[in-house]
Design an enzyme around this catalytic site. Structure first.
Site, short mmCIF file in Angstrom:
data_model
loop_
_atom_site.label_atom_id
_atom_site.label_comp_id
_atom_site.label_asym_id
_atom_site.label_seq_id
_atom_site.Cartn_x
_atom_site.Cartn_y
_atom_site.Cartn_z
N HIS A 1 0.83 -1.21 0.00
CA HIS A 1 0.00 0.00 0.00
C HIS A 1 0.86 1.25 0.00
O HIS A 1 2.05 1.20 0.29
CB HIS A 1 -0.98 0.03 1.18
CG HIS A 1 -0.35 -0.01 2.53
ND1 HIS A 1 -0.17 -1.16 3.25
CD2 HIS A 1 0.15 0.98 3.32
CE1 HIS A 1 0.40 -0.88 4.41
NE2 HIS A 1 0.61 0.41 4.49
N GLU B 1 7.66 0.78 5.03
CA GLU B 1 7.11 -0.25 5.90
C GLU B 1 7.24 -1.61 5.20
O GLU B 1 7.06 -1.69 3.99
CB GLU B 1 5.62 0.06 6.16
CG GLU B 1 4.89 -0.97 7.00
CD GLU B 1 3.40 -0.64 7.18
OE1 GLU B 1 2.86 0.17 6.38
OE2 GLU B 1 2.80 -1.18 8.11
CO CO Z 1 1.14 1.26 6.29
#
Ligand code: CO
Length: 139
Positions: free
Chosen positions: A7, A128
């Protein structure tokens, strides 16, 4: 091993307005909302193609995302790559000199385990890594 772009996260000062922008104005579906206590955020996921936009908003005006909003207002916050073995990737990157925001992965949304690479280790980009339960151990 990195499998793909999980994402792109955008920090938003007004979650309702951001959902309206992506879902009503741009016409994308809303796949759900979830509080992520470890990050002190509430998130809304908007699937698009093979990836998702993650709208992130601080819970109770606390935490690192609130700090980001105070400093910069809303905007692009981080990229997340999906991995099938977060521990192995973390070790491999640590061996290369990368630093992380936490000493070990922590629980993320949707039963994932997540860890953030320090942006100073990655050219100013907060990255991330997320391991989904369905991918773990399939390496
Ligand atoms: Co995230």
């Amino acid at each position: 091993m990195i499998l793909g772009l999980d994402h792109i996260a955008i920090a938003v000062p007004d979650l309702h307005a951001a959902i309206a922008r992506f879902c009503e104005d741009l016409g994308m579906p809303l796949a759900g909302r979830e509080d992520v206590p470890t990050q002190q955020t509430t998130t809304a996921f908007v699937p698009v193609g093979d990836t998702r936009i993650e709208l992130i908003h601080p819970i109770d005006g606390q935490g690192p995302v609130q700090g980001f909003l105070d400093k910069r207002g809303g905007g692009l916050h981080h990229l997340c790559f999906r991995t099938d073995d977060i521990d192995a990737d973390m070790q491999r990157l640590t061996d290369k000199g990368y630093r992380f925001l936490t000493a070990a992965p922590v629980p993320g949304a949707h039963g994932t385990r997540v860890v953030f690479i320090h942006p100073k280790s990655a050219g100013g980009v907060l990255i991330e890594l997320a391991e989904h339960p369905a991918d773990a151990g399939h390496a």
